[in-house]
Design a protein around this motif. Sequence first.
Motif, PDB file in Angstrom:
ATOM      1  N   VAL A  31       0.831  -1.216   0.000  1.00 18.50           N
ATOM      2  CA  VAL A  31       0.000   0.000   0.000  1.00 18.50           C
ATOM      3  C   VAL A  31       0.862   1.262   0.000  1.00 18.50           C
ATOM      4  CG1 VAL A  31      -1.626   1.338   1.432  1.00 18.50           C
ATOM      5  CG2 VAL A  31      -1.849  -1.148   1.228  1.00 18.50           C
ATOM      6  N   GLN A  32       0.519   2.197  -0.903  1.00 13.18           N
ATOM      7  CA  GLN A  32       1.202   3.502  -0.915  1.00 13.18           C
ATOM      8  C   GLN A  32       0.625   4.323   0.246  1.00 13.18           C
ATOM      9  OE1 GLN A  32       1.100   5.251  -4.798  1.00 13.18           O
ATOM     10  NE2 GLN A  32       1.921   7.203  -4.106  1.00 13.18           N
ATOM     11  N   LEU A  33       1.492   4.957   1.024  1.00 11.59           N
ATOM     12  CA  LEU A  33       1.027   5.575   2.268  1.00 11.59           C
ATOM     13  C   LEU A  33       0.414   6.957   2.076  1.00 11.59           C
ATOM     14  CD1 LEU A  33       4.009   4.364   4.440  1.00 11.59           C
ATOM     15  CD2 LEU A  33       1.629   3.608   4.660  1.00 11.59           C
ATOM     16  N   HIS A  34       0.721   7.592   0.946  1.00  8.09           N
ATOM     17  CA  HIS A  34       0.094   8.900   0.639  1.00  8.09           C
ATOM     18  C   HIS A  34       0.136   9.090  -0.879  1.00  8.09           C
ATOM     19  CE1 HIS A  34      -0.653  13.208   0.437  1.00  8.09           C
ATOM     20  NE2 HIS A  34      -1.159  13.101   1.652  1.00  8.09           N
ATOM     21  N   PRO A  35      -0.954   9.609  -1.461  1.00  9.13           N
ATOM     22  CA  PRO A  35      -0.969   9.722  -2.931  1.00  9.13           C
ATOM     23  C   PRO A  35       0.090  10.658  -3.498  1.00  9.13           C
ATOM     24  CG  PRO A  35      -2.934  10.740  -1.925  1.00  9.13           C
ATOM     25  CD  PRO A  35      -2.226   9.991  -0.846  1.00  9.13           C
ATOM     26  N   ASP A  36       0.588  11.615  -2.705  1.00 12.25           N
ATOM     27  CA  ASP A  36       1.573  12.578  -3.234  1.00 12.25           C
ATOM     28  C   ASP A  36       3.024  12.115  -3.099  1.00 12.25           C
ATOM     29  OD1 ASP A  36      -0.533  14.158  -3.832  1.00 12.25           O
ATOM     30  OD2 ASP A  36      -0.298  15.513  -2.113  1.00 12.25           O
ATOM     31  N   LEU A  37       3.236  10.989  -2.414  1.00 11.33           N
ATOM     32  CA  LEU A  37       4.613  10.509  -2.194  1.00 11.33           C
ATOM     33  C   LEU A  37       4.674   9.022  -2.533  1.00 11.33           C
ATOM     34  CD1 LEU A  37       5.360  12.333   1.196  1.00 11.33           C
ATOM     35  CD2 LEU A  37       6.302  12.926  -1.029  1.00 11.33           C
ATOM     36  N   PRO A  38       5.822   8.530  -3.000  1.00 12.92           N
ATOM     37  CA  PRO A  38       5.857   7.151  -3.503  1.00 12.92           C
ATOM     38  C   PRO A  38       5.970   6.074  -2.422  1.00 12.92           C
ATOM     39  CG  PRO A  38       8.001   8.182  -3.723  1.00 12.92           C
ATOM     40  CD  PRO A  38       7.092   9.232  -3.165  1.00 12.92           C
ATOM     41  N   TYR A  39       6.097   6.446  -1.155  1.00  9.86           N
ATOM     42  CA  TYR A  39       6.473   5.475  -0.124  1.00  9.86           C
ATOM     43  C   TYR A  39       5.389   4.430   0.146  1.00  9.86           C
ATOM     44  CZ  TYR A  39       9.946   9.075   0.437  1.00  9.86           C
ATOM     45  OH  TYR A  39      10.939   9.982   0.184  1.00  9.86           O
ATOM     46  N   ILE A  40       5.839   3.180   0.300  1.00  6.76           N
ATOM     47  CA  ILE A  40       4.903   2.083   0.585  1.00  6.76           C
ATOM     48  C   ILE A  40       5.153   1.538   1.993  1.00  6.76           C
ATOM     49  CG2 ILE A  40       4.559   1.429  -1.839  1.00  6.76           C
ATOM     50  CD1 ILE A  40       6.547  -0.898  -1.381  1.00  6.76           C
ATOM     51  N   ALA A  41       4.140   0.817   2.495  1.00  5.59           N
ATOM     52  CA  ALA A  41       4.207   0.312   3.877  1.00  5.59           C
ATOM     53  C   ALA A  41       5.431  -0.582   4.098  1.00  5.59           C
ATOM     54  CB  ALA A  41       2.921  -0.442   4.193  1.00  5.59           C
ATOM     55  N   ALA A  42       5.819  -1.349   3.076  1.00  7.08           N
ATOM     56  CA  ALA A  42       6.952  -2.274   3.233  1.00  7.08           C
ATOM     57  C   ALA A  42       8.234  -1.517   3.616  1.00  7.08           C
ATOM     58  CB  ALA A  42       7.172  -3.044   1.935  1.00  7.08           C
ATOM     59  N   GLU A  43       8.371  -0.264   3.175  1.00  7.14           N
ATOM     60  CA  GLU A  43       9.581   0.497   3.513  1.00  7.14           C
ATOM     61  C   GLU A  43       9.654   0.784   5.022  1.00  7.14           C
ATOM     62  OE1 GLU A  43       8.778   3.118  -0.275  1.00  7.14           O
ATOM     63  OE2 GLU A  43      10.692   3.713   0.592  1.00  7.14           O
ATOM     64  N   VAL A  44       8.496   0.998   5.625  1.00  3.51           N
ATOM     65  CA  VAL A  44       8.466   1.273   7.073  1.00  3.51           C
ATOM     66  C   VAL A  44       8.816   0.000   7.841  1.00  3.51           C
ATOM     67  CG1 VAL A  44       6.989   2.017   8.986  1.00  3.51           C
ATOM     68  CG2 VAL A  44       6.766   3.103   6.727  1.00  3.51           C
ATOM     69  N   VAL A  45       8.268  -1.115   7.372  1.00  2.87           N
ATOM     70  CA  VAL A  45       8.563  -2.395   8.030  1.00  2.87           C
ATOM     71  C   VAL A  45      10.061  -2.698   7.902  1.00  2.87           C
ATOM     72  CG1 VAL A  45       8.156  -4.891   7.892  1.00  2.87           C
ATOM     73  CG2 VAL A  45       6.240  -3.286   7.710  1.00  2.87           C
ATOM     74  N   TRP A  46      10.608  -2.462   6.718  1.00  7.33           N
ATOM     75  CA  TRP A  46      12.041  -2.673   6.495  1.00  7.33           C
ATOM     76  C   TRP A  46      12.875  -1.767   7.418  1.00  7.33           C
ATOM     77  CZ3 TRP A  46      15.427  -5.899   4.563  1.00  7.33           C
ATOM     78  CH2 TRP A  46      16.728  -5.455   4.284  1.00  7.33           C
ATOM     79  N   ALA A  47      12.449  -0.509   7.532  1.00  6.31           N
ATOM     80  CA  ALA A  47      13.184   0.452   8.378  1.00  6.31           C
ATOM     81  C   ALA A  47      13.246  -0.064   9.821  1.00  6.31           C
ATOM     82  CB  ALA A  47      12.515   1.827   8.318  1.00  6.31           C
ATOM     83  N   ALA A  48      12.135  -0.611  10.299  1.00  6.80           N
ATOM     84  CA  ALA A  48      12.114  -1.122  11.680  1.00  6.80           C
ATOM     85  C   ALA A  48      12.913  -2.422  11.806  1.00  6.80           C
ATOM     86  CB  ALA A  48      10.669  -1.348  12.119  1.00  6.80           C
TER      87      ALA A  48
END
Length: 517
Positions: free
Chosen positions: A435-452
């Motif tokens: 899932v993309q976390l905001h329509p104006d930015l490309p970031y997806i939920a997997a990036e947050v999980v990876w960061a943690a």
Amino acid sequence: MQRETMVRTVRERQEPWDIVVIGGGATGAGVAVDAAARGLSVALLEAHDFGKGTSSRSTKLVHGGVRYLEQGNISLVMSALKERGLMRQNAPHLVHDLAFVVPNYSWWEAPFYGIGLKMYDLLAGKYGFGASKLLSKEETLRRVPALEPNELRGGVVYYDGQFDDARLLIHLMMTAADHGATVLNYCPATGLTLDADGYVNGVTACDVETGEALLLKARMVVNATGIFTDSVRHMADPKAEDIVVTSQGIHLVFDRSFLRSDTALMVPRTSDGRILFVIPWHGHAVAGTTDTPVDAPSLEPRPLEEEIDFILETASRFFVRPPTRKDVLAVYAGLRPLVKGEGKTSALSRDHLIHVDNSGLLTITGGKWTTYRHMAEDAVDHAITLGKLKDTPCPTKDLKIHGYTQDFAALGSLDVYGSDAEAIRTLAKDPALAVQLHPDLPYIAAEVVWAARAEMARTVEDALARHTRALFLNANAAMAMAEPVARLLAAELGRDEAWIAAQVEEFRALAEQYRVV
Ligand SMILES: Cc1cc2nc3c(=O)[nH]c(=O)nc-3n(C[C@H](O)[C@H](O)[C@H](O)COP(=O)(O)OP(=O)(O)OC[C@H]3O[C@@H](n4cnc5c(N)ncnc54)[C@H](O)[C@@H]3O)c2cc1C
């Protein structure tokens, strides 16, 4: 990198570390990478998240510094141009070349800047990024269509480097860890221990998450705390004379439509005699910077109204569509650690300084992001001599940075992760994490999980300010992302609803400072 493992390693180690580094910005990360790659045992302590200080707040340029050429500092420019080349060689997924146009509105500017930039090309030698050349008015407008055409005579194009500062910092920490370093965030050094002769032989620290007090015995302690340099020196000697002064620079972030180009704009002489850049970055346009002397160091410096007005006013003179306050998607401020000297902060040298106190505490400060590797080499060479450590030649000129890959173009919006992008894509096979976390930015939920999971992100701010750059690109969008990000982190870190609510509130309060109203 896993924080629990890092804390355990620090807690259980009885032996002195060869080197304990205090400070997890570019300078400290560089020292940790260098020392670990030479086979020394090294621990790094960062008070907050890695890169929370100045190192995530730069103009994002990997450069020799055209301005220092004007000041006649040839050796600094040459050394930085060489480092620029090494950075691109060792981290091609994060450092790339960028064309800059210097627009000419007066007859003398073309020959003046044309000759200066030829000199810049010359000094780069075999590390050159591309030859500068004079442009006609039409060519200049073709490269930067948003430029004000009235009275434009032409321009000069030259090449420099660009990067994502916080991302490189995280990958440097991972490089250090890959070579065996123990790197610990949210763990400020609280004091220095001295032996019977008054020499520093260790560091006391506090794990902010648990309140646990830690002791790290050390053969050498390296102070790499940027604008906080003198406060750490005072831990060993309260009377030590200050060596660092602080100067603030801010940046405004706009929609890419203000630049409408992949070429950056460089205004060589603003009304206060500085250079102003407007650069394309992560699908946006970043304009900066300023140079305002500041009395007290702060991890969250606040932009001044006059700094915001100055950038808007200067940019307005060069764009067909002048940007206004309403167009600012984010504003961020950073503080330069400058080595004390005479005159205005803008005239102070960007050379680095190695300083050894009577206690044997080794401080490395000043310099710039571009020269972090060279600074680290210098600091570790000194540490080896002073600490009588095993002498091994510095290997970092050819050392690949974590994530190294030549095939980053195919990675799309995950390109900054380099070889780690594959692991994030695997996570994103779970539709909930795609899932993309905001329509104006490309970031997806997997990036947050990876960061943690892999990068030691601990808070919503870590995930949105540095592990992704949402806060620096669009403060309103970042605020809207806070709750889903808090939920993703809570699931990874085992936190409850109260933690989620507190994190969201804390982040939104912080993000207010990144908005211009
Ligand atoms: C506005 C601006 C624009 C810039 N643009 C560029 C650019 O485009 N290109 C370039 O090459 N350079 C640029 N620079 C310079 C560059 O960003 C800095 O030289 C560099 O980031 C400094 O890194 P540092 O590690 O010394 O400091 P920091 O990044 O500030 O790191 C110091 C760290 O020490 C930590 N710390 C402090 N006290 C303690 C303690 N007691 N225990 C543990 N940790 C502690 C802090 O939390 C902080 O994270 C810019 C600087 C500014 C301000």
